[in-house]
Write a protein that holds these residues in place. Structure first.
Motif, short mmCIF file in Angstrom:
data_model
loop_
_atom_site.label_atom_id
_atom_site.label_comp_id
_atom_site.label_asym_id
_atom_site.label_seq_id
_atom_site.Cartn_x
_atom_site.Cartn_y
_atom_site.Cartn_z
N ARG A 1 19.63 0.77 -4.99
CA ARG A 1 19.43 0.47 -6.08
C ARG A 1 18.70 0.37 -7.57
NH1 ARG A 1 22.95 -1.14 -11.07
NH2 ARG A 1 23.74 1.55 -12.39
N GLU A 2 18.32 1.55 -7.53
CA GLU A 2 17.87 1.31 -9.37
C GLU A 2 17.83 0.52 -10.00
OE1 GLU A 2 13.59 2.98 -11.31
OE2 GLU A 2 15.07 4.43 -10.63
N ASN A 3 17.53 -0.73 -11.30
CA ASN A 3 18.30 -1.84 -12.10
C ASN A 3 17.85 -1.48 -13.28
OD1 ASN A 3 16.22 -3.22 -11.90
ND2 ASN A 3 17.15 -4.69 -11.21
N TYR A 4 16.28 -1.23 -14.05
CA TYR A 4 15.31 -1.28 -14.78
C TYR A 4 15.58 -2.70 -15.42
CZ TYR A 4 17.19 4.11 -13.83
OH TYR A 4 17.52 5.39 -14.24
N LEU A 5 15.41 -3.58 -14.84
CA LEU A 5 14.61 -4.81 -14.72
C LEU A 5 13.33 -4.98 -14.26
CD1 LEU A 5 18.09 -6.57 -13.99
CD2 LEU A 5 17.55 -5.70 -16.36
N ASN A 6 12.70 -6.05 -14.95
CA ASN A 6 11.20 -5.87 -14.58
C ASN A 6 11.57 -7.06 -13.11
OD1 ASN A 6 8.27 -5.49 -14.69
ND2 ASN A 6 8.23 -7.08 -16.20
N LYS A 7 12.68 -7.31 -12.29
CA LYS A 7 12.59 -7.37 -11.54
C LYS A 7 13.31 -7.03 -9.83
CE LYS A 7 15.81 -10.24 -13.62
NZ LYS A 7 16.56 -11.28 -15.35
N ASN A 8 13.47 -7.28 -9.16
CA ASN A 8 14.28 -6.71 -8.34
C ASN A 8 15.14 -8.00 -7.82
OD1 ASN A 8 12.40 -4.84 -7.38
ND2 ASN A 8 11.81 -5.92 -5.76
N ARG A 9 16.61 -7.71 -7.74
CA ARG A 9 17.89 -9.03 -7.01
C ARG A 9 18.07 -8.33 -5.95
NH1 ARG A 9 21.94 -8.33 -12.32
NH2 ARG A 9 22.56 -5.62 -11.43
N ILE A 10 18.01 -9.29 -4.89
CA ILE A 10 18.85 -9.68 -3.47
C ILE A 10 20.11 -10.20 -3.41
CG2 ILE A 10 17.64 -10.26 -1.90
CD1 ILE A 10 15.49 -8.61 -2.97
N GLY A 11 20.54 -9.42 -2.33
CA GLY A 11 21.85 -9.82 -2.50
C GLY A 11 21.74 -9.95 -0.88
N ILE A 12 22.53 -10.83 0.27
CA ILE A 12 23.04 -10.80 1.20
C ILE A 12 24.21 -11.06 1.35
CG2 ILE A 12 21.76 -12.19 3.60
CD1 ILE A 12 19.40 -13.12 1.82
N SER A 13 24.66 -10.50 2.73
CA SER A 13 26.11 -10.06 3.47
C SER A 13 26.17 -10.27 4.63
CB SER A 13 26.42 -8.77 2.55
OG SER A 13 28.00 -8.46 2.90
N ILE A 14 27.25 -11.60 5.30
CA ILE A 14 26.83 -11.22 6.50
C ILE A 14 28.36 -11.47 6.30
CG2 ILE A 14 26.16 -12.60 8.08
CD1 ILE A 14 23.84 -13.60 6.67
N SER A 15 29.11 -11.09 7.15
CA SER A 15 30.57 -10.86 8.31
C SER A 15 31.08 -12.04 8.87
CB SER A 15 30.63 -9.53 8.51
OG SER A 15 32.30 -9.47 9.10
N LYS A 16 32.30 -12.23 8.81
CA LYS A 16 32.47 -13.37 9.82
C LYS A 16 32.29 -12.73 11.14
CE LYS A 16 35.07 -15.88 6.92
NZ LYS A 16 36.25 -16.53 7.05
N LYS A 17 31.91 -11.34 11.30
CA LYS A 17 31.83 -10.58 13.35
C LYS A 17 30.73 -11.02 13.30
CE LYS A 17 34.95 -6.87 11.78
NZ LYS A 17 34.93 -5.33 11.56
N VAL A 18 29.36 -10.95 12.61
CA VAL A 18 28.92 -11.49 13.35
C VAL A 18 28.30 -13.39 13.47
CG1 VAL A 18 26.72 -12.24 12.30
CG2 VAL A 18 27.41 -10.36 11.61
N GLY A 19 29.28 -14.31 13.74
CA GLY A 19 29.60 -15.22 14.03
C GLY A 19 30.15 -16.31 12.63
N ASN A 20 29.90 -17.68 13.64
CA ASN A 20 30.24 -18.56 12.26
C ASN A 20 29.69 -19.53 11.66
OD1 ASN A 20 28.36 -20.25 13.47
ND2 ASN A 20 29.89 -21.26 15.45
#
Length: 115
Positions: free
Chosen positions: A33-52
């Protein structure tokens, strides 16, 4: 030079999920999604289904490093949420790095002339 920071709040993640565009490949989903800021913001999501927690933390570090080293290839001004699929559990660093770049090209947020 650092062009990005982390998304941390649940509300920020929800806005990207609802208002952003998503594409997927074998290992990852990428919501942008475009945020109209002068930087990127990164989020990481990993479900518990993937592993411990050890596996999830390892994957988060791989994704963070894979993006960091390619950061100069991405256009600035986007919120990006990367979600790991169950298939991504046993990925190597190179596979993660290629998956991030591939999804960036699909979203058209990668500068083509630098590669």
């Amino acid at each position: 030079m650092k062009y990005s920071e982390s998304l941390k709040k649940t509300q920020d993640f929800q806005v990207v999920y609802k208002q952003g565009i998503s594409y997927a490949n074998k290992y990852l989903f990428m919501h942008v999604r475009e945020n109209y800021l002068n930087k990127n913001r990164i989020g990481i999501s990993i479900s518990k289904k993937v592993g411990n927690s050890v596996i999830r933390h390892h994957l988060a570090r791989l994704i963070r490093e894979g993006y960091r080293l390619q950061e100069k290839l991405f256009y600035i001004g986007y919120d990006i949420v990367i979600v790991v699929r169950v298939n991504g559990k046993n990925c190597t660093y190179h596979e993660i790095e290629c998956a991030i770049y591939h999804l960036g090209k699909m979203h058209q947020i990668v500068k083509k002339n630098l590669v």
